[in-house]
Design an enzyme around this catalytic site. Structure first.
Site, PDB file in Angstrom:
ATOM      1  N   TYR A 138      10.739  -4.292  -7.565  1.00  0.00           N
ATOM      2  CA  TYR A 138       9.499  -4.375  -8.356  1.00  0.00           C
ATOM      3  C   TYR A 138       8.494  -3.188  -7.642  1.00  0.00           C
ATOM      4  O   TYR A 138       7.999  -2.467  -8.517  1.00  0.00           O
ATOM      5  CB  TYR A 138       8.807  -5.683  -8.141  1.00  0.00           C
ATOM      6  CG  TYR A 138       7.206  -5.623  -8.664  1.00  0.00           C
ATOM      7  CD1 TYR A 138       7.097  -5.635  -9.961  1.00  0.00           C
ATOM      8  CD2 TYR A 138       6.439  -5.823  -7.668  1.00  0.00           C
ATOM      9  CE1 TYR A 138       5.948  -5.680 -10.358  1.00  0.00           C
ATOM     10  CE2 TYR A 138       5.136  -5.711  -8.192  1.00  0.00           C
ATOM     11  CZ  TYR A 138       4.648  -5.533  -9.474  1.00  0.00           C
ATOM     12  OH  TYR A 138       3.378  -5.470  -9.961  1.00  0.00           O
ATOM     13  N   CYS A 143      11.429 -13.961   0.721  1.00  0.00           N
ATOM     14  CA  CYS A 143      10.543 -14.592  -0.447  1.00  0.00           C
ATOM     15  C   CYS A 143      11.590 -15.451  -1.270  1.00  0.00           C
ATOM     16  O   CYS A 143      11.166 -16.225  -1.608  1.00  0.00           O
ATOM     17  CB  CYS A 143       9.644 -13.643  -1.331  1.00  0.00           C
ATOM     18  SG  CYS A 143      10.671 -12.069  -1.592  1.00  0.00           S
ATOM     19  N   ASP A 182      11.232  -8.280 -14.015  1.00  0.00           N
ATOM     20  CA  ASP A 182      11.503  -8.219 -12.446  1.00  0.00           C
ATOM     21  C   ASP A 182      11.627  -9.562 -11.628  1.00  0.00           C
ATOM     22  O   ASP A 182      12.365 -10.040 -10.804  1.00  0.00           O
ATOM     23  CB  ASP A 182      10.718  -7.162 -11.665  1.00  0.00           C
ATOM     24  CG  ASP A 182       9.088  -7.624 -11.780  1.00  0.00           C
ATOM     25  OD1 ASP A 182       8.686  -7.170 -12.722  1.00  0.00           O
ATOM     26  OD2 ASP A 182       8.756  -8.258 -10.756  1.00  0.00           O
ATOM     27  N   ASN A 228       1.137   0.649   6.162  1.00  0.00           N
ATOM     28  CA  ASN A 228       1.788   0.066   4.962  1.00  0.00           C
ATOM     29  C   ASN A 228       2.417  -1.151   5.515  1.00  0.00           C
ATOM     30  O   ASN A 228       3.422  -0.668   6.351  1.00  0.00           O
ATOM     31  CB  ASN A 228       2.303   0.737   4.047  1.00  0.00           C
ATOM     32  CG  ASN A 228       3.363   0.054   2.935  1.00  0.00           C
ATOM     33  OD1 ASN A 228       4.353   0.286   2.617  1.00  0.00           O
ATOM     34  ND2 ASN A 228       2.708  -1.202   2.583  1.00  0.00           N
ATOM     35  N   GLY A 229       2.247  -2.430   4.990  1.00  0.00           N
ATOM     36  CA  GLY A 229       2.929  -3.541   5.890  1.00  0.00           C
ATOM     37  C   GLY A 229       1.870  -4.407   6.372  1.00  0.00           C
ATOM     38  O   GLY A 229       0.789  -4.520   5.956  1.00  0.00           O
ATOM     39  N   CYS A 283       1.012  -1.155   0.057  1.00  0.00           N
ATOM     40  CA  CYS A 283      -0.030   0.139  -0.026  1.00  0.00           C
ATOM     41  C   CYS A 283       0.847   1.289  -0.060  1.00  0.00           C
ATOM     42  O   CYS A 283       1.977   0.967   0.220  1.00  0.00           O
ATOM     43  CB  CYS A 283      -1.039   0.049   1.449  1.00  0.00           C
ATOM     44  SG  CYS A 283      -2.096  -1.379   1.340  1.00  0.00           S
ATOM     45  N   GLY A 305      -0.933   0.767  -4.869  1.00  0.00           N
ATOM     46  CA  GLY A 305      -2.009  -0.027  -4.646  1.00  0.00           C
ATOM     47  C   GLY A 305      -3.228   0.734  -5.479  1.00  0.00           C
ATOM     48  O   GLY A 305      -3.348   2.174  -5.537  1.00  0.00           O
TER      49      GLY A 305
END
Ligand code: AMP
Length: 484
Positions: free
Chosen positions: A260, A454, A364, A116-117, A14, A41
């Site tokens: 990204y 990730c 990406d 955000n998060g 976000c 977002g």
């Protein structure tokens, strides 16, 4: 404590923005900041303005320009402090309830919160607050944060002290902008610095935002990033305090911000996003050269990497696709024919540069592999002789619990297939991913460490199996890769 808004979904990528100035033009400045941050977002947007001690909050599903169309922005109250939020687009739970800012009212005041998060102990905090009599009807982690702050403001009798106490109890990723009825704008970044947050100033006061591009939009000169674990209190257009309130043993900005999420014209924690992506292309050309005629990037996220690859390899940089800037968000068409057409209207291959060529195409990431397969098919249909795909992040194999919305682990293609098998599946002549060290080295100007969980499966925050289950049990998005 009164709950104002409900939500049943965790929050993802976000953008947040806040402004505290000496003129009553805050809503328009936040509107422009949100436009500059729209890439983070597209599902919903909202602006909350403080007028005396009242908070007026307007939020809706849609793009910033759709939410604040017509007279909506003009009709927002005049105020010197405002905050705003844009929410990431997912197909599941795309309801108004999920759109921020959240406003929480309590006995003696109210706060508006933009987050955000993703926090990992929301359920535990919520259970504790419920036992203390706080009324919830939702499971959004951002709502939990807002209520926890309000509860601590009541407990401490002070807005800044309440925020300070509350954020010490939160685990995970949070870049927060809080507006209080007492006239403060309070910024907090989690102790690792997962998500970006920066401030800028001009003669009128201060703006805070997820990315520096938002400051540019409002004519605020970039001052600095909020440090991991730092809380900054702004009042009357000035910083009145800045202190470290959370200490962690290491910092860890989400490296996917550089790969990204962020806009290339942003600078995050000392690192130009454009330069990081260019460097990734240089590194890819070193690590995985290709016998080819030209290089092109997938718009928009692969373009800067392609420039770096071309620079290092000496191959000409060409455009392989033209992106239609006027399409906006993809509409979910009922039939396959309409869907295919929607895809082609968004990104159309530029045959002139592709036909008969051996082309290096940079992107990406490969998440589920659906996008790459479509890109490659489009290139081959346009007459490419060979397609060599180069990816500016390592194989995407693990979940993210800190705000990146990814598909279920079992749907991540790198978990199911080897690199050669992925290459065969998506139909490329060669496929290579940048090394983990190469990706990190490309961001060497960054003043923080990174979270690359990730790609590695190693996270800075310990998450127990119980929490993992809760965090993974959410309807995952289909929006990933709506480029083609
Ligand atoms: P796919 O391999 O089909 O899942 O799509 C991967 C593409 O989706 C990448 O090249 C990115 O451009 C984009 N992408 C990657 N991660 C995300 C994310 N978390 N949210 C939205 N889009 C993403």
């Amino acid at each position: 404590m009164k709950r104002m808004y409900d939500s049943d979904k965790l929050h993802e990528e976000c953008a947040v923005a806040g402004v505290c100035i000496n003129v009553e033009e805050s809503a328009g400045l936040i509107y422009n900041a949100l436009l500059a941050l729209q890439h983070r977002g597209q599902e919903g947007a909202g602006i909350a303005v403080l007028r005396e001690t009242r908070i007026c909050n307007y939020k809706k599903r849609g793009l910033v320009s759709e939410v604040f169309n017509g007279d909506t922005l003009k009709n927002m109250p005049k105020g010197k402090i405002a905050i705003g939020h844009t929410r990431y687009s997912t197909t599941g739970n795309n309801t108004i309830d999920n759109v921020q800012p959240f406003v929480t009212e309590y006995l003696t005041g109210r706060i508006a919160t933009a987050h955000n998060g993703n926090i990992v102990n929301a359920k535990q905090i919520k259970e504790k607050l419920e036992k203390l009599g706080v009324d919830f009807a939702a499971t959004s982690d951002s709502e939990v944060i807002s209520c926890l702050i309000a509860y601590n403001i009541i407990k401490t009798g002070d807005e800044a002290a309440g925020v300070r106490e509350a954020v010490k109890l939160i685990q995970g990723a949070f870049s927060l902008i809080i507006m209080t009825s007492g006239g403060k704008l309070i910024l907090v970044r989690d102790g690792y610095g997962f998500r970006p947050l920066c401030i800028g100033s001009n003669v009128h006061g201060i703006m805070a935002a997820s990315e520096s591009v938002a400051l540019d939009s409002g004519g605020f000169a970039f001052e600095r990033d909020i440090e991991p674990g730092e809380m900054v209190v702004i009042e009357g257009g000035k910083i009145i305090s800045a202190e470290k309130v959370i200490t962690q043993s290491k910092s860890g900005l989400c490296i996917f911000e550089h790969v990204y999420f962020a806009r290339p014209d942003s600078v995050i924690d000392g690192q130009s996003v454009y330069k990081a992506r260019f460097n990734m292309g240089v590194r890819l050309a070193e690590e995985f050269p290709a016998d080819a005629d030209c290089v092109a990037g997938v718009p928009d996220s692969g373009l800067d990497c392609a420039a770096g690859y071309a620079f290092k390899s000496g191959l000409p940089l060409v455009s392989a696709f033209v992106k239609n800037r006027y399409v906006g968000r993809s509409f979910i068409y009922p039939s396959q024919i309409e869907r295919e057409s929607a895809v082609r209207v968004k990104l159309n291959p530029l045959k002139f540069n592709i036909q008969g060529k051996r082309i290096v195409i940079t992107d990406d990431s490969v998440v589920r592999g659906t996008t790459s397969a479509k890109i490659v098919r489009a290139l081959k249909d346009a007459g490419a002789k060979e397609v060599h795909m180069r990816i500016s992040s390592p194989p995407f194999k693990h979940s993210c619990y800190f705000g990146t919305d990814i598909d279920k682990v079992e749907n991540l293609i790198a978990n199911k297939l080897t690199i050669q098998e992925i290459a065969d599946k998506i139909g490329v002549d060669s496929l290579a991913y940048i090394s983990l060290d190469g990706m990190k080295a490309a961001c060497s100007d960054c003043t923080l460490g990174f979270c690359a969980g990730c790609f590695t499966g190693e996270y800075n925050v310990n998450i127990n199996a119980y929490d993992k289950e809760i965090l993974e049990d959410k309807s995952k998005c289909q929006a990933i890769g709506d480029k083609l």
